[in-house]
Design a protein around this motif. Sequence first.
Motif, PDB file in Angstrom:
ATOM      1  N   THR A 186       0.863  -1.170   0.000  1.00  0.00           N
ATOM      2  CA  THR A 186       0.000   0.000   0.000  1.00  0.00           C
ATOM      3  C   THR A 186       0.903   1.223   0.000  1.00  0.00           C
ATOM      4  OG1 THR A 186      -1.670  -1.174   1.266  1.00  0.00           O
ATOM      5  CG2 THR A 186      -1.805   1.220   1.255  1.00  0.00           C
ATOM      6  N   ARG A 187       0.700   2.097  -0.954  1.00  0.00           N
ATOM      7  CA  ARG A 187       1.505   3.308  -1.075  1.00  0.00           C
ATOM      8  C   ARG A 187       0.583   4.494  -1.243  1.00  0.00           C
ATOM      9  NH1 ARG A 187       6.333   3.281   0.433  1.00  0.00           N
ATOM     10  NH2 ARG A 187       4.993   2.512   2.025  1.00  0.00           N
ATOM     11  N   SER A 188       1.065   5.651  -0.893  1.00  0.00           N
ATOM     12  CA  SER A 188       0.355   6.910  -1.077  1.00  0.00           C
ATOM     13  C   SER A 188       1.082   7.730  -2.135  1.00  0.00           C
ATOM     14  CB  SER A 188       0.334   7.693   0.233  1.00  0.00           C
ATOM     15  OG  SER A 188      -0.376   6.981   1.218  1.00  0.00           O
ATOM     16  N   PRO A 189       0.401   8.712  -2.718  1.00  0.00           N
ATOM     17  CA  PRO A 189       1.089   9.568  -3.689  1.00  0.00           C
ATOM     18  C   PRO A 189       2.383  10.141  -3.101  1.00  0.00           C
ATOM     19  CG  PRO A 189      -1.248   9.973  -3.756  1.00  0.00           C
ATOM     20  CD  PRO A 189      -1.008   9.062  -2.579  1.00  0.00           C
ATOM     21  N   GLU A 190       3.377  10.258  -3.966  1.00  0.00           N
ATOM     22  CA  GLU A 190       4.713  10.764  -3.629  1.00  0.00           C
ATOM     23  C   GLU A 190       5.602   9.705  -2.991  1.00  0.00           C
ATOM     24  OE1 GLU A 190       5.539  14.179  -4.255  1.00  0.00           O
ATOM     25  OE2 GLU A 190       3.560  14.408  -5.147  1.00  0.00           O
ATOM     26  N   GLN A 191       5.065   8.528  -2.644  1.00  0.00           N
ATOM     27  CA  GLN A 191       5.890   7.477  -2.067  1.00  0.00           C
ATOM     28  C   GLN A 191       6.497   6.634  -3.188  1.00  0.00           C
ATOM     29  OE1 GLN A 191       3.176   5.561   0.720  1.00  0.00           O
ATOM     30  NE2 GLN A 191       4.168   6.662   2.403  1.00  0.00           N
ATOM     31  N   THR A 192       7.568   5.932  -2.870  1.00  0.00           N
ATOM     32  CA  THR A 192       8.293   5.171  -3.879  1.00  0.00           C
ATOM     33  C   THR A 192       8.480   3.718  -3.450  1.00  0.00           C
ATOM     34  OG1 THR A 192      10.445   5.740  -2.940  1.00  0.00           O
ATOM     35  CG2 THR A 192       9.586   7.200  -4.651  1.00  0.00           C
ATOM     36  N   ILE A 193       8.839   2.909  -4.433  1.00  0.00           N
ATOM     37  CA  ILE A 193       9.235   1.525  -4.241  1.00  0.00           C
ATOM     38  C   ILE A 193      10.559   1.375  -4.990  1.00  0.00           C
ATOM     39  CG2 ILE A 193       8.667  -0.888  -4.732  1.00  0.00           C
ATOM     40  CD1 ILE A 193       5.683   0.089  -4.843  1.00  0.00           C
ATOM     41  N   ILE A 194      11.554   0.782  -4.355  1.00  0.00           N
ATOM     42  CA  ILE A 194      12.862   0.580  -4.979  1.00  0.00           C
ATOM     43  C   ILE A 194      13.059  -0.916  -5.198  1.00  0.00           C
ATOM     44  CG2 ILE A 194      15.353   0.935  -4.751  1.00  0.00           C
ATOM     45  CD1 ILE A 194      13.797   3.554  -4.809  1.00  0.00           C
ATOM     46  N   ILE A 195      13.478  -1.291  -6.409  1.00  0.00           N
ATOM     47  CA  ILE A 195      13.734  -2.688  -6.759  1.00  0.00           C
ATOM     48  C   ILE A 195      15.191  -2.805  -7.187  1.00  0.00           C
ATOM     49  CG2 ILE A 195      13.112  -4.597  -8.285  1.00  0.00           C
ATOM     50  CD1 ILE A 195      10.346  -3.197  -8.586  1.00  0.00           C
ATOM     51  N   ASP A 196      15.940  -3.694  -6.516  1.00  0.00           N
ATOM     52  CA  ASP A 196      17.350  -3.961  -6.833  1.00  0.00           C
ATOM     53  C   ASP A 196      18.218  -2.701  -6.895  1.00  0.00           C
ATOM     54  OD1 ASP A 196      17.020  -6.684  -6.922  1.00  0.00           O
ATOM     55  OD2 ASP A 196      16.751  -6.756  -9.094  1.00  0.00           O
ATOM     56  N   ASP A 197      17.932  -1.713  -6.143  1.00  0.00           N
ATOM     57  CA  ASP A 197      18.716  -0.473  -6.061  1.00  0.00           C
ATOM     58  C   ASP A 197      18.826   0.301  -7.372  1.00  0.00           C
ATOM     59  OD1 ASP A 197      19.256  -0.725  -3.338  1.00  0.00           O
ATOM     60  OD2 ASP A 197      21.025  -1.959  -3.709  1.00  0.00           O
ATOM     61  N   ASP A 198      18.226  -0.202  -8.466  1.00  0.00           N
ATOM     62  CA  ASP A 198      18.353   0.547  -9.726  1.00  0.00           C
ATOM     63  C   ASP A 198      17.014   0.821 -10.421  1.00  0.00           C
ATOM     64  OD1 ASP A 198      17.913  -2.057 -10.549  1.00  0.00           O
ATOM     65  OD2 ASP A 198      19.453  -2.047 -12.093  1.00  0.00           O
ATOM     66  N   ILE A 199      15.917   0.355  -9.842  1.00  0.00           N
ATOM     67  CA  ILE A 199      14.592   0.643 -10.396  1.00  0.00           C
ATOM     68  C   ILE A 199      13.777   1.341  -9.307  1.00  0.00           C
ATOM     69  CG2 ILE A 199      12.464  -0.312 -11.344  1.00  0.00           C
ATOM     70  CD1 ILE A 199      14.161  -2.688 -12.348  1.00  0.00           C
ATOM     71  N   LYS A 200      13.257   2.505  -9.642  1.00  0.00           N
ATOM     72  CA  LYS A 200      12.466   3.286  -8.684  1.00  0.00           C
ATOM     73  C   LYS A 200      11.084   3.530  -9.274  1.00  0.00           C
ATOM     74  CE  LYS A 200      12.494   7.807  -6.414  1.00  0.00           C
ATOM     75  NZ  LYS A 200      13.266   9.055  -6.259  1.00  0.00           N
ATOM     76  N   ILE A 201      10.048   3.127  -8.536  1.00  0.00           N
ATOM     77  CA  ILE A 201       8.664   3.339  -8.952  1.00  0.00           C
ATOM     78  C   ILE A 201       8.066   4.373  -8.002  1.00  0.00           C
ATOM     79  CG2 ILE A 201       6.393   2.290  -9.271  1.00  0.00           C
ATOM     80  CD1 ILE A 201       7.923  -0.391  -9.712  1.00  0.00           C
ATOM     81  N   THR A 202       7.541   5.455  -8.572  1.00  0.00           N
ATOM     82  CA  THR A 202       6.944   6.525  -7.776  1.00  0.00           C
ATOM     83  C   THR A 202       5.457   6.581  -8.055  1.00  0.00           C
ATOM     84  OG1 THR A 202       8.994   7.797  -7.921  1.00  0.00           O
ATOM     85  CG2 THR A 202       7.015   9.005  -7.282  1.00  0.00           C
ATOM     86  N   ILE A 203       4.665   6.674  -6.999  1.00  0.00           N
ATOM     87  CA  ILE A 203       3.221   6.843  -7.126  1.00  0.00           C
ATOM     88  C   ILE A 203       2.960   8.340  -7.277  1.00  0.00           C
ATOM     89  CG2 ILE A 203       0.959   6.400  -6.104  1.00  0.00           C
ATOM     90  CD1 ILE A 203       2.890   3.871  -6.552  1.00  0.00           C
ATOM     91  N   PHE A 204       2.408   8.755  -8.424  1.00  0.00           N
ATOM     92  CA  PHE A 204       2.131  10.171  -8.641  1.00  0.00           C
ATOM     93  C   PHE A 204       0.754  10.554  -8.132  1.00  0.00           C
ATOM     94  CE2 PHE A 204       5.694   9.894 -11.555  1.00  0.00           C
ATOM     95  CZ  PHE A 204       6.370  11.045 -11.215  1.00  0.00           C
ATOM     96  N   ASN A 205      -0.260   9.821  -8.521  1.00  0.00           N
ATOM     97  CA  ASN A 205      -1.585  10.087  -7.973  1.00  0.00           C
ATOM     98  C   ASN A 205      -2.491   8.875  -8.141  1.00  0.00           C
ATOM     99  OD1 ASN A 205      -2.491  10.276 -10.640  1.00  0.00           O
ATOM    100  ND2 ASN A 205      -2.484  12.500 -10.636  1.00  0.00           N
ATOM    101  N   ILE A 206      -3.547   8.885  -7.361  1.00  0.00           N
ATOM    102  CA  ILE A 206      -4.559   7.834  -7.383  1.00  0.00           C
ATOM    103  C   ILE A 206      -5.894   8.552  -7.516  1.00  0.00           C
ATOM    104  CG2 ILE A 206      -5.597   5.933  -6.088  1.00  0.00           C
ATOM    105  CD1 ILE A 206      -2.899   5.899  -4.464  1.00  0.00           C
ATOM    106  N   TYR A 207      -6.685   8.163  -8.513  1.00  0.00           N
ATOM    107  CA  TYR A 207      -7.947   8.865  -8.721  1.00  0.00           C
ATOM    108  C   TYR A 207      -9.002   7.928  -9.278  1.00  0.00           C
ATOM    109  CZ  TYR A 207      -6.179   9.165 -13.524  1.00  0.00           C
ATOM    110  OH  TYR A 207      -5.677   8.860 -14.762  1.00  0.00           O
ATOM    111  N   SER A 208     -10.240   8.345  -9.148  1.00  0.00           N
ATOM    112  CA  SER A 208     -11.359   7.592  -9.703  1.00  0.00           C
ATOM    113  C   SER A 208     -11.906   8.355 -10.895  1.00  0.00           C
ATOM    114  CB  SER A 208     -12.467   7.419  -8.668  1.00  0.00           C
ATOM    115  OG  SER A 208     -12.017   6.620  -7.605  1.00  0.00           O
ATOM    116  N   GLY A 209     -12.163   7.650 -11.948  1.00  0.00           N
ATOM    117  CA  GLY A 209     -12.739   8.250 -13.145  1.00  0.00           C
ATOM    118  C   GLY A 209     -13.384   7.175 -13.981  1.00  0.00           C
TER     119      GLY A 209
END
Length: 64
Positions: free
Chosen positions: A5-28
């Motif tokens: 579970t992540r919130s906007p602006e939080q990140t996930i790092i994989i193997d020290d060289d891949i960074k995934i950032t959550i920009f926003n979560i929305y309903s549409g």
Amino acid sequence: MLVLTRSPEQTIIIDDDIKITIFNIYSGDKKQRVRLGIDAPIEKTIRRGEHVEKEKVSDNLLTE
């Protein structure tokens, strides 16, 4: 499978060289959507799962 579970602006790092950032979560359009940013080395291939599945179906049709 690891589920996080992540919130906007939080990140996930994989193997020290891949960074995934959550920009926003929305309903549409009655769907929830997540906007991600992926920072990875150029030699890493990043593909959307639905495109990989379509390619597999196309390849199977061509070989039949």
